[in-house]
Write an enzyme that holds these catalytic residues in place. Structure first.
Site, PDB file in Angstrom:
ATOM      1  N   LYS A 111       0.818  -1.200   0.000  1.00 43.33           N
ATOM      2  CA  LYS A 111       0.000   0.000   0.000  1.00 43.33           C
ATOM      3  C   LYS A 111       0.867   1.272   0.000  1.00 43.33           C
ATOM      4  O   LYS A 111       2.084   1.202   0.169  1.00 43.33           O
ATOM      5  CB  LYS A 111      -0.928  -0.019   1.219  1.00 43.33           C
TER       6      LYS A 111
HETATM    7  C1  LIG Z   1      -9.355  -2.707  -1.569  1.00 45.50           C
HETATM    8  C2  LIG Z   1      -8.770  -3.509  -0.445  1.00 45.50           C
HETATM    9  N1  LIG Z   1      -9.479  -3.677   0.682  1.00 45.50           N
HETATM   10  C3  LIG Z   1      -8.981  -4.375   1.721  1.00 45.50           C
HETATM   11  C4  LIG Z   1      -7.742  -4.945   1.675  1.00 45.50           C
HETATM   12  C5  LIG Z   1      -7.248  -5.745   2.828  1.00 45.50           C
HETATM   13  O1  LIG Z   1      -6.113  -5.153   3.388  1.00 45.50           O
HETATM   14  P1  LIG Z   1      -5.207  -5.945   4.430  1.00 45.50           P
HETATM   15  O2  LIG Z   1      -4.223  -6.746   3.648  1.00 45.50           O
HETATM   16  O3  LIG Z   1      -4.543  -4.860   5.215  1.00 45.50           O
HETATM   17  O4  LIG Z   1      -6.113  -6.775   5.253  1.00 45.50           O
HETATM   18  C6  LIG Z   1      -6.960  -4.782   0.526  1.00 45.50           C
HETATM   19  C7  LIG Z   1      -5.615  -5.381   0.439  1.00 45.50           C
HETATM   20  O5  LIG Z   1      -5.089  -5.666  -0.591  1.00 45.50           O
HETATM   21  C8  LIG Z   1      -7.481  -4.051  -0.563  1.00 45.50           C
HETATM   22  O6  LIG Z   1      -6.797  -3.864  -1.688  1.00 45.50           O
END
Ligand SMILES: Cc1ncc(COP(=O)(O)O)c(C=O)c1O
Length: 444
Positions: free
Chosen positions: A223
């Site tokens: 991210k």
């Molecule tokens: C749009 C979106 N929502 C939620 C997530 C979930 O994030 P995390 O890996 O921090 O749980 C991601 C991760 O790739 C994502 O791209």
């Protein structure tokens, strides 16, 4: 040698049995710090020098890596404060992932068995899976040429059971916040912003994550800002914050007033553990501080690349709802059909351009609803069949792989060019040259 046993208790004036314990070495010492330093991959010479310093400091006081009851200022609390400042909301809660942030938010909103939540057909699986984990039922709606939730499709998908709408700011760019905030107000439904892929981005001067009822951020490795794993919940609503806090902390078991009784019905309930560690908090602080500089780098690179691309018949770009607020982590172009798109991606690869496709019907991808088998096939973790058993079969959403044709058409014609915030002018020039070479050849 025998010592006379003191029989009088200390409370009767006898000698105290234990007069001194410790100090003992910290549980976390040089060995643990060394493992961290090793992760940073310093040059062998510098590593040797750091090791020498560590070996000579026998009295290193180890860190306290747990947020609560921490004798030192908590890095997690500091990261929350920094994130609150960046996003501009009244409250911010650090958690261990965006998946956790989403589930805590859904739970805080009171979503449960039989409740429907609108999610876009193009998003990472977590936005929809989190609904199921909170016992809700995801209703999947089309995206449009912004590659984010189409407000009209969202409105058409509403039923009397809808409890929330999730906008996902995909690939760095804001969703259609004017229309979605309006829809949320008109229908009295909370808007959840999934900002996982657009941390630091904004819409007309307001940071994403501050426009809806609640914002959910990811700090995983891929991210804009990262602490390896991690996430944040942002909101202006104290009650939502309080309930998300309760859910994220085994029901507020560790907060400073940990034994406080419920101050208002709905504050306490059995939750999970989504707490962020001090290690993640420390890294997150540095990343949040760097966010604006990184965003400036991404945007500069995007502008340089974009300005150099020659016109091509049938070429268009993903619609940006606010170009100035786009994080610019990528550039997405639409080509006339999937065949040209596939060829373009192959040729761009050959040119060394960091390009990729977004959807290929033969390649599994967790970002496309057609591959969310667990939802498409209504899988449940337990024999009770929840969340699907909460409603009569006939009232459940009808999922099918072809239910969002517009989404599949757009994604199948998308070319995704990755941008790095450290690109220099010559990098951008080379990428533009590669794109132009390929487009010219495709034009024939
Ligand atoms: C749009 C979106 N929502 C939620 C997530 C979930 O994030 P995390 O890996 O921090 O749980 C991601 C991760 O790739 C994502 O791209």
């Amino acid at each position: 040698m025998t010592t006379k046993l003191e029989t009088r208790l200390a409370s009767e004036g006898g000698t105290k049995a234990v007069t001194k314990l410790g100090p003992f070495p910290s549980k976390l010492g040089r060995e643990e710090l060394w493992e961290l330093i090793d992760l940073w991959e310093f040059s062998p010479g510098n590593k040797e020098r750091i090791k020498e310093i560590l070996d000579h400091d026998a009295n290193v006081e180890g860190p306290h890596l747990f947020r609560y009851y921490n004798p030192k200022p908590s890095r997690v609390a500091m990261a929350e404060e920094a994130m609150r400042g960046l996003i501009g909301t009244k409250y911010c809660l650090a958690v261990n992932s965006c998946t956790s942030a989403l589930i805590a938010s859904y739970r805080a909103l009171g979503i449960g068995a039989g409740d429907e939540v609108i999610v876009p057909a193009y998003t990472f699986f977590a936005s929809a899976a989190g609904v199921v984990a909170a016992d809700g039922i995801p209703v999947i709606a089309e995206v449009d040429d912004s590659l984010t939730l189409d407000p009209e499709a969202a409105e058409r998908a509403l039923t009397r059971r809808t409890k929330a709408i999730v906008v996902v700011h995909m690939r760095g760019a804001a969703g259609q916040m004017d229309a979605l905030v309006d829809l949320s107000k008109r229908k009295g439904l909370p808007l959840v912003e999934d900002v996982a892929q657009a941390g630091g981005g904004s819409f007309r001067g307001k940071r994403l994550g501050s426009l809806g009822a609640v914002g959910c951020f990811s700090f995983d490795h891929y991210k804009v800002m990262s602490s390896g794993e991690g996430g944040f919940v942002t909101t202006d609503d104290e009650w939502l914050y309080t309930r998300a806090q309760s859910w994220h902390d085994t029901a507020a078991c560790w907060r400073p007033d940990r034994f406080a009784r419920e101050r208002r019905e709905g504050e306490l309930f059995a939750g999970e553990n989504y707490r962020m560690s001090e290690l993640q908090g420390a890294v997150a602080i540095a990343q949040i501080r760097k966010a604006d500089a990184m965003l400036a780098g991404y945007r500069r690179a995007r502008d340089l690349i974009l300005a150099g691309i020659d016109p091509f018949p049938g070429l268009s770009f993903r619609r940006l709802t606010d170009p100035a607020g786009d994080t610019a982590i990528c550039l997405i172009m639409f080509l006339p059909n999937p065949e040209i798109t596939k060829r373009a991606i192959e040729e761009l690869h050959a040119e060394g351009v960091p390009a990729g496709g977004v959807y290929d019907s033969k390649v599994r991808d967790w970002h496309i609803y057609t591959y969310w088998d667990h939802i498409m096939e209504k899988k449940s973790v337990a024999a009770d069949g929840l969340p699907w058993s909460a409603l009569p079969q006939a009232e459940l959403p009808k999922y099918s792989r072809d239910m969002c044709p517009r989404t599949l058409d757009l994604l199948g014609r998308s070319v995704h060019i990755e941008i790095n915030c450290n690109y220099q002018e010559e990098d951008c020039r080379a990428i533009t040259e590669g794109i132009n070479k390929v487009l010219h050849r495709l034009r024939g």
